[in-house]
Design a protein around this motif. Structure first.
Motif, mmCIF file in Angstrom:
data_model
loop_
_atom_site.group_PDB
_atom_site.id
_atom_site.type_symbol
_atom_site.label_atom_id
_atom_site.label_comp_id
_atom_site.label_asym_id
_atom_site.label_seq_id
_atom_site.Cartn_x
_atom_site.Cartn_y
_atom_site.Cartn_z
ATOM 1 N N ASP A 79 3.615 10.210 -5.170
ATOM 2 C CA ASP A 79 2.599 11.239 -4.979
ATOM 3 C C ASP A 79 2.980 12.272 -3.910
ATOM 4 N N PHE A 80 3.521 11.808 -2.786
ATOM 5 C CA PHE A 80 3.874 12.744 -1.704
ATOM 6 C C PHE A 80 4.888 13.763 -2.214
ATOM 7 N N TRP A 81 5.858 13.281 -2.983
ATOM 8 C CA TRP A 81 6.907 14.170 -3.485
ATOM 9 C C TRP A 81 6.378 15.093 -4.578
ATOM 10 N N LYS A 82 5.401 14.589 -5.362
ATOM 11 C CA LYS A 82 4.847 15.420 -6.450
ATOM 12 C C LYS A 82 3.923 16.494 -5.894
ATOM 13 N N MET A 140 14.869 5.013 8.929
ATOM 14 C CA MET A 140 13.597 4.649 8.292
ATOM 15 C C MET A 140 12.756 5.870 7.915
ATOM 16 N N PHE A 141 13.154 7.051 8.397
ATOM 17 C CA PHE A 141 12.451 8.278 8.009
ATOM 18 C C PHE A 141 12.940 8.775 6.645
ATOM 19 N N PHE A 142 13.989 8.166 6.127
ATOM 20 C CA PHE A 142 14.641 8.727 4.939
ATOM 21 C C PHE A 142 14.734 7.695 3.807
ATOM 22 N N VAL A 143 14.966 8.227 2.615
ATOM 23 C CA VAL A 143 15.082 7.380 1.430
ATOM 24 C C VAL A 143 16.200 6.341 1.605
ATOM 25 N N CYS A 144 17.259 6.704 2.310
ATOM 26 C CA CYS A 144 18.395 5.777 2.429
ATOM 27 C C CYS A 144 18.045 4.535 3.245
ATOM 28 N N LYS A 180 -6.636 4.321 -4.707
ATOM 29 C CA LYS A 180 -6.333 4.411 -3.272
ATOM 30 C C LYS A 180 -7.001 3.262 -2.539
ATOM 31 N N VAL A 181 -6.352 2.807 -1.496
ATOM 32 C CA VAL A 181 -6.978 1.819 -0.622
ATOM 33 C C VAL A 181 -7.766 2.615 0.426
ATOM 34 N N ALA A 182 -9.087 2.401 0.458
ATOM 35 C CA ALA A 182 -9.913 3.169 1.395
ATOM 36 C C ALA A 182 -9.924 2.518 2.772
ATOM 37 N N ALA A 214 2.858 3.824 3.462
ATOM 38 C CA ALA A 214 1.990 4.960 3.137
ATOM 39 C C ALA A 214 2.552 6.305 3.587
ATOM 40 N N GLY A 215 3.782 6.303 4.111
ATOM 41 C CA GLY A 215 4.445 7.575 4.393
ATOM 42 C C GLY A 215 3.920 8.315 5.608
ATOM 43 N N ILE A 216 4.225 9.624 5.645
ATOM 44 C CA ILE A 216 3.963 10.426 6.843
ATOM 45 C C ILE A 216 2.908 11.510 6.637
ATOM 46 N N LEU A 260 16.762 18.561 -2.358
ATOM 47 C CA LEU A 260 16.787 17.496 -1.353
ATOM 48 C C LEU A 260 17.808 17.802 -0.274
ATOM 49 N N ARG A 261 17.430 17.451 0.956
ATOM 50 C CA ARG A 261 18.351 17.591 2.070
ATOM 51 C C ARG A 261 19.373 16.440 2.027
ATOM 52 N N SER A 262 18.936 15.294 1.527
ATOM 53 C CA SER A 262 19.837 14.131 1.580
ATOM 54 C C SER A 262 20.879 14.219 0.477
ATOM 55 N N PRO A 263 22.115 13.802 0.817
ATOM 56 C CA PRO A 263 23.161 13.829 -0.202
ATOM 57 C C PRO A 263 22.931 12.727 -1.240
ATOM 58 N N LEU A 308 0.871 -1.179 0.000
ATOM 59 C CA LEU A 308 0.000 0.000 0.000
ATOM 60 C C LEU A 308 0.906 1.227 0.000
ATOM 61 N N GLY A 309 1.037 1.852 -1.160
ATOM 62 C CA GLY A 309 1.883 3.051 -1.261
ATOM 63 C C GLY A 309 2.954 2.851 -2.311
ATOM 64 N N ALA A 310 3.159 3.881 -3.136
ATOM 65 C CA ALA A 310 4.148 3.788 -4.209
ATOM 66 C C ALA A 310 5.134 4.949 -4.137
ATOM 67 N N GLY A 311 5.546 5.247 -2.905
ATOM 68 C CA GLY A 311 6.642 6.206 -2.707
ATOM 69 C C GLY A 311 7.951 5.421 -2.683
ATOM 70 N N PRO A 312 9.034 6.016 -2.194
ATOM 71 C CA PRO A 312 10.329 5.337 -2.183
ATOM 72 C C PRO A 312 10.291 3.949 -1.519
ATOM 73 N N TYR A 313 9.567 3.819 -0.403
ATOM 74 C CA TYR A 313 9.533 2.513 0.285
ATOM 75 C C TYR A 313 8.687 1.497 -0.476
ATOM 76 N N GLY A 314 7.507 1.903 -0.934
ATOM 77 C CA GLY A 314 6.635 0.972 -1.653
ATOM 78 C C GLY A 314 7.278 0.518 -2.957
ATOM 79 N N GLY A 344 -1.407 2.730 -5.310
ATOM 80 C CA GLY A 344 -1.064 4.120 -4.977
ATOM 81 C C GLY A 344 -0.499 4.859 -6.169
ATOM 82 N N GLU A 345 -0.558 6.160 -6.097
ATOM 83 C CA GLU A 345 -0.041 7.030 -7.155
ATOM 84 C C GLU A 345 1.485 7.140 -6.963
ATOM 85 N N PRO A 346 2.277 6.718 -7.948
ATOM 86 C CA PRO A 346 3.724 6.734 -7.743
ATOM 87 C C PRO A 346 4.270 8.124 -7.388
HETATM 88 C C1 FAD Z 1 9.548 18.667 2.931
HETATM 89 C C2 FAD Z 1 10.208 17.322 3.082
HETATM 90 C C3 FAD Z 1 11.480 17.119 2.578
HETATM 91 C C4 FAD Z 1 12.087 15.867 2.674
HETATM 92 N N1 FAD Z 1 13.325 15.702 2.145
HETATM 93 C C5 FAD Z 1 13.916 14.490 2.222
HETATM 94 C C6 FAD Z 1 15.205 14.277 1.654
HETATM 95 O O1 FAD Z 1 15.841 15.168 1.100
HETATM 96 N N2 FAD Z 1 15.736 13.034 1.733
HETATM 97 C C7 FAD Z 1 15.089 11.992 2.330
HETATM 98 O O2 FAD Z 1 15.638 10.888 2.381
HETATM 99 N N3 FAD Z 1 13.882 12.170 2.906
HETATM 100 C C8 FAD Z 1 13.283 13.387 2.859
HETATM 101 N N4 FAD Z 1 12.048 13.569 3.414
HETATM 102 C C9 FAD Z 1 11.390 12.448 4.089
HETATM 103 C C10 FAD Z 1 10.516 11.687 3.072
HETATM 104 O O3 FAD Z 1 9.175 11.933 3.377
HETATM 105 C C11 FAD Z 1 10.802 10.239 3.132
HETATM 106 O O4 FAD Z 1 12.165 9.980 2.924
HETATM 107 C C12 FAD Z 1 10.093 9.399 2.039
HETATM 108 O O5 FAD Z 1 9.036 10.069 1.412
HETATM 109 C C13 FAD Z 1 9.632 8.129 2.638
HETATM 110 O O6 FAD Z 1 9.061 7.339 1.643
HETATM 111 P P1 FAD Z 1 7.712 6.545 1.890
HETATM 112 O O7 FAD Z 1 7.574 5.622 0.728
HETATM 113 O O8 FAD Z 1 7.709 5.977 3.265
HETATM 114 O O9 FAD Z 1 6.570 7.647 1.929
HETATM 115 P P2 FAD Z 1 5.941 8.591 0.801
HETATM 116 O O10 FAD Z 1 6.968 9.139 -0.081
HETATM 117 O O11 FAD Z 1 5.074 9.534 1.536
HETATM 118 O O12 FAD Z 1 5.042 7.614 -0.035
HETATM 119 C C14 FAD Z 1 3.839 7.080 0.453
HETATM 120 C C15 FAD Z 1 2.935 6.758 -0.692
HETATM 121 O O13 FAD Z 1 1.791 6.085 -0.217
HETATM 122 C C16 FAD Z 1 0.674 6.502 -0.936
HETATM 123 N N5 FAD Z 1 -0.531 6.274 -0.170
HETATM 124 C C17 FAD Z 1 -0.862 6.809 1.022
HETATM 125 N N6 FAD Z 1 -2.082 6.372 1.400
HETATM 126 C C18 FAD Z 1 -2.520 5.547 0.419
HETATM 127 C C19 FAD Z 1 -3.711 4.802 0.216
HETATM 128 N N7 FAD Z 1 -4.698 4.824 1.109
HETATM 129 N N8 FAD Z 1 -3.818 4.041 -0.901
HETATM 130 C C20 FAD Z 1 -2.826 4.016 -1.810
HETATM 131 N N9 FAD Z 1 -1.673 4.720 -1.668
HETATM 132 C C21 FAD Z 1 -1.527 5.467 -0.576
HETATM 133 C C22 FAD Z 1 0.934 7.981 -1.178
HETATM 134 O O14 FAD Z 1 0.207 8.402 -2.251
HETATM 135 C C23 FAD Z 1 2.448 7.997 -1.411
HETATM 136 O O15 FAD Z 1 2.792 7.923 -2.767
HETATM 137 C C24 FAD Z 1 11.414 14.805 3.328
HETATM 138 C C25 FAD Z 1 10.141 15.014 3.870
HETATM 139 C C26 FAD Z 1 9.536 16.259 3.749
HETATM 140 C C27 FAD Z 1 8.174 16.460 4.322
#
Ligand code: FAD
Length: 403
Positions: free
Chosen positions: A45-48, A376-380, A114-116, A144-146, A57-60, A16-22, A41-43
């Motif tokens: 999406d949080f970053w877009k 785990m809060f970061f892409v790395c 989206k998963v409701a 699903a991120g933060i 990006l803050r991360s190197p 559930l989620g298509a960000g960096p972790y998904g 999930g929308e690939p």
């Molecule tokens: C302003 C800002 C700057 C940042 N800069 C950095 C950086 O430079 N380097 C770094 O490492 N980290 C950075 N971060 C932290 C960053 O959020 C995480 O590194 C990264 O996004 C974690 O990936 P994720 O896959 O857990 O979450 P996300 O990237 O949030 O992905 C979660 C995905 O889940 C999907 N989703 C959520 N709910 C549902 C649902 N119900 N059904 C289907 N899909 C769903 C969302 O659409 C989203 O695409 C930053 C954060 C913020 C807020």
């Protein structure tokens, strides 16, 4: 009607989620022979949609790769495939484009719905999608991120979005041209938003509780010490000297007493700004050791009263006040399911394969940091998380068939 109460068994694992972790988890799990995996999930999406346009990006570089089993889809591979060098610090749009490229290469079949809601069923989970379709799976990996964890100080409760928004709310800072804007907070997203609003023609004041801004980037400054810098800092550059080395090994974190682990998280995630922002702050007003006690609408303006008795009248307040993990705020997790997940201060207790106390329910990303630390809060953190999840699920699969 089957044992699951009516929904057809559709797959073994849903991510559930298509960000960096998904995306990284999807890339690794697709590699497990015979395991049926679906990603929702929308690939990216949080970053877009939830980060300010123009952000860097803050991360190197070394800490900004997504993970695939052969380590073939790094940022370097993307840059080579595009035939163009990516600037450093990495611009937001390059990172988004990299994530979408990674999706096409590694996990092309993504269901963008989206998963409701996730409901437990007799042999797994029933997923209800936003269009009402139901789906059944043995396991769910929540990545699903933060975004739902955005923290808003109580003083701003009930204010309309015209007057106060969290930084995660909107991406276009041009709307603040010619406006008076208070930015609350001293973390990277607050500080970078302040710089972007100032550069877009806004009149910005940053209000922070601390005595001053904590600037990151000591590793870069220590680079002149050559390899000695690596003794104190990992290549991910998360956390201060020493801590940086420990938290880079997520398996090592749990061997420290809980209070020390909490200290790692506090120190690695404390509000701070990248050193490359300093020059952009030359003409930005920063008010330190102050916080907002109350915020009241006065006509179309917002009146902020600070703890020293002074007040400000602004057009808008941008809340760069961070995120607080609390999985009960995931809108797709009903209370009857989240209550079964053993939690500590909103974090689920996860085990070896990121599995919670509810069998088959896994959490990746920030929620898993209670066990695996601040990486785990970061892409790395994606490489460790996706590899560990895949090795756990292949073990389970070889033991129990596809369960
Ligand atoms: C302003 C800002 C700057 C940042 N800069 C950095 C950086 O430079 N380097 C770094 O490492 N980290 C950075 N971060 C932290 C960053 O959020 C995480 O590194 C990264 O996004 C974690 O990936 P994720 O896959 O857990 O979450 P996300 O990237 O949030 O992905 C979660 C995905 O889940 C999907 N989703 C959520 N709910 C549902 C649902 N119900 N059904 C289907 N899909 C769903 C969302 O659409 C989203 O695409 C930053 C954060 C913020 C807020």
């Amino acid at each position: 009607m089957d044992a699951s109460g009516g929904a057809r068994m559709n797959c073994d694992v849903v991510i559930l989620g298509a960000g960096p972790y998904g995306l990284s988890a999807g890339a690794h799990l697709r590699n497990i022979r015979g395991l049926e995996v679906r990603v929702f999930g929308e690939p990216m999406d949080f970053w877009k949609s939830h980060m300010p346009e123009g952000m860097l990006l803050r991360s190197p570089w070394a800490a900004s790769h997504l993970s695939d089993p052969n380590a073939a889809l790094s940022f370097d591979a993307y840059s080579e495939a595009k035939g163009e060098a990516v600037p450093r610090p990495i611009p937001l749009e390059s990172f988004v484009d990299y994530g979408l490229w990674f999706h096409k290469q590694a996990v092309p079949e993504i269901d963008r719905r989206k998963v409701a809601r996730i409901e437990p069923s007799s042999d797994g989970f029933r997923l209800i999608l936003d269009d009402g379709e139901q789906f059944h799976t043995r396991r769910v990996v929540i990545a699903a991120g933060i975004a739902p964890f955005a923290r808003r100080p109580a003083a701003f409760d009930g204010l309309p979005t015209e007057l106060a928004t969290h930084v995660s709310h909107g991406s276009d800072v041009r709307r603040f041209a010619g406006k008076r804007v208070a930015v609350i907070g001293a973390g990277q997203s607050a500080l970078e938003s302040a710089a972007l609003i100032h550069e877009a023609g806004g009149d910005v004041e940053v209000i922070i509780r601390a005595q001053g801004i904590h600037w990151l980037g000591w590793r870069a400054r220590m680079q002149k010490l050559g390899p000695l810098a690596n003794v104190f800092y990992s290549r991910f550059d998360i956390g201060p000297a020493g801590v940086s080395r420990i938290v880079a090994v997520p398996d090592a974190v749990k061997y420290f007493p809980r209070s020390v682990q909490d200290g790692f998280r506090r120190r690695a995630l404390r509000p701070a700004g990248s050193r490359w922002l300093i020059d952009r702050f030359k003409n930005i007003r920063v008010t330190t050791a102050r916080y907002v006690e109350s915020a009241k609408p006065i006509g179309e303006k917002l009146q902020l009263r600070l703890n020293d008795g002074s007040s400000r009248e602004v057009d808008h307040a941008v809340l760069g006040t961070g995120y607080k993990v609390d999985i009960t705020r995931y809108p797709f997790l009903p209370a009857e399911l989240s209550q079964k997940v053993t939690q500590v201060n909103g974090f689920p207790r996860v085990g070896y394969g990121f599995e919670s106390s509810v069998p088959g329910l896994h959490f990746l990303g920030a929620p898993s940091s209670w066990r695996y630390g601040p990486l785990m809060f970061f892409v790395c953190g994606t490489d460790f998380a996706a590899r560990r999840l895949a090795s756990h699920l292949s073990l389970v699969k070889s033991r129990n068939g596809s369960k």
